[in-house]
Scaffold this motif. Structure first.
Motif, PDB file in Angstrom:
ATOM      1  N   GLU A   4       0.818  -1.207   0.000  1.00  0.00           N
ATOM      2  CA  GLU A   4       0.000   0.000   0.000  1.00  0.00           C
ATOM      3  C   GLU A   4       0.853   1.259   0.000  1.00  0.00           C
ATOM      4  OE1 GLU A   4      -2.789  -0.408   3.195  1.00  0.00           O
ATOM      5  OE2 GLU A   4      -4.116  -1.602   1.958  1.00  0.00           O
ATOM      6  N   ILE A   5       2.126   1.133   0.356  1.00  0.00           N
ATOM      7  CA  ILE A   5       3.011   2.290   0.331  1.00  0.00           C
ATOM      8  C   ILE A   5       3.060   2.881  -1.078  1.00  0.00           C
ATOM      9  CG2 ILE A   5       5.407   3.048   0.595  1.00  0.00           C
ATOM     10  CD1 ILE A   5       5.698   1.049   2.851  1.00  0.00           C
ATOM     11  N   GLU A   6       2.931   2.025  -2.078  1.00  0.00           N
ATOM     12  CA  GLU A   6       2.966   2.476  -3.471  1.00  0.00           C
ATOM     13  C   GLU A   6       1.837   3.453  -3.796  1.00  0.00           C
ATOM     14  OE1 GLU A   6       2.729  -1.185  -5.578  1.00  0.00           O
ATOM     15  OE2 GLU A   6       4.792  -1.745  -5.138  1.00  0.00           O
ATOM     16  N   HIS A   7       0.781   3.437  -3.011  1.00  0.00           N
ATOM     17  CA  HIS A   7      -0.371   4.298  -3.276  1.00  0.00           C
ATOM     18  C   HIS A   7      -0.281   5.648  -2.577  1.00  0.00           C
ATOM     19  CE1 HIS A   7      -2.288   0.997  -5.307  1.00  0.00           C
ATOM     20  NE2 HIS A   7      -2.050   0.220  -4.264  1.00  0.00           N
ATOM     21  N   ILE A   8       0.700   5.806  -1.722  1.00  0.00           N
ATOM     22  CA  ILE A   8       0.879   7.084  -1.033  1.00  0.00           C
ATOM     23  C   ILE A   8       1.398   8.098  -2.036  1.00  0.00           C
ATOM     24  CG2 ILE A   8       2.195   8.294   0.749  1.00  0.00           C
ATOM     25  CD1 ILE A   8       2.124   5.668   2.352  1.00  0.00           C
ATOM     26  N   GLU A   9       0.780   9.271  -2.021  1.00  0.00           N
ATOM     27  CA  GLU A   9       1.166  10.345  -2.934  1.00  0.00           C
ATOM     28  C   GLU A   9       1.781  11.497  -2.138  1.00  0.00           C
ATOM     29  OE1 GLU A   9      -2.278  11.333  -5.250  1.00  0.00           O
ATOM     30  OE2 GLU A   9      -2.473   9.284  -6.007  1.00  0.00           O
ATOM     31  N   ASN A  75      12.676   5.141   3.507  1.00  0.00           N
ATOM     32  CA  ASN A  75      13.258   6.313   2.860  1.00  0.00           C
ATOM     33  C   ASN A  75      13.069   6.340   1.354  1.00  0.00           C
ATOM     34  OD1 ASN A  75      14.118   7.050   5.410  1.00  0.00           O
ATOM     35  ND2 ASN A  75      16.153   6.206   5.142  1.00  0.00           N
ATOM     36  N   GLU A  76      13.187   5.208   0.700  1.00  0.00           N
ATOM     37  CA  GLU A  76      13.112   5.187  -0.763  1.00  0.00           C
ATOM     38  C   GLU A  76      11.764   5.675  -1.299  1.00  0.00           C
ATOM     39  OE1 GLU A  76      14.752   5.238  -4.379  1.00  0.00           O
ATOM     40  OE2 GLU A  76      15.743   5.076  -2.445  1.00  0.00           O
ATOM     41  N   PRO A  77      10.628   5.226  -0.748  1.00  0.00           N
ATOM     42  CA  PRO A  77       9.349   5.766  -1.244  1.00  0.00           C
ATOM     43  C   PRO A  77       9.248   7.284  -1.069  1.00  0.00           C
ATOM     44  CG  PRO A  77       8.954   3.808   0.058  1.00  0.00           C
ATOM     45  CD  PRO A  77      10.403   4.156   0.230  1.00  0.00           C
TER      46      PRO A  77
END
Length: 89
Positions: A4-9, A75-77
């Motif tokens: 779900e981290i991928e969906h954080i904007e 950190n990367e996201p």
């Protein structure tokens, strides 16, 4: 593996930063190795990401157990969204 981290904007992260700037955080939530830097202020990246995730999910962040272990997974996201991460001195 999808998370779900991928969906954080970026706007979720900015909301988290705004909240932390207003209310602060307990010293136990300070980071150990890295800080997110925004407008010359430093914030604990894992806490910022946890609050941003809660903002994305529309959940109460205080009851959220956590989504990242810190370091690169946290950190990367944030870097990919354009935020500066720096090693603590």
């Amino acid at each position: 593996m999808s998370t779900e981290i991928e969906h954080i904007e970026q706007h979720h992260v900015l909301t988290a930063i705004k909240l932390l700037k207003m209310i602060g955080w307990h010293p136990k939530r300070n980071s150990t190795k890295y800080n997110l830097v925004h407008e010359d202020e430093e914030y604990p990246p894992k806490l910022v990401l946890q609050i941003a995730h809660a903002e994305y999910k529309k959940e109460k962040w205080l009851s959220y157990p956590g989504i990242a272990s810190g370091g690169h997974p946290t950190n990367e996201p944030l870097r990919m969204l354009g935020f500066e991460i720096k090693e603590k001195e």
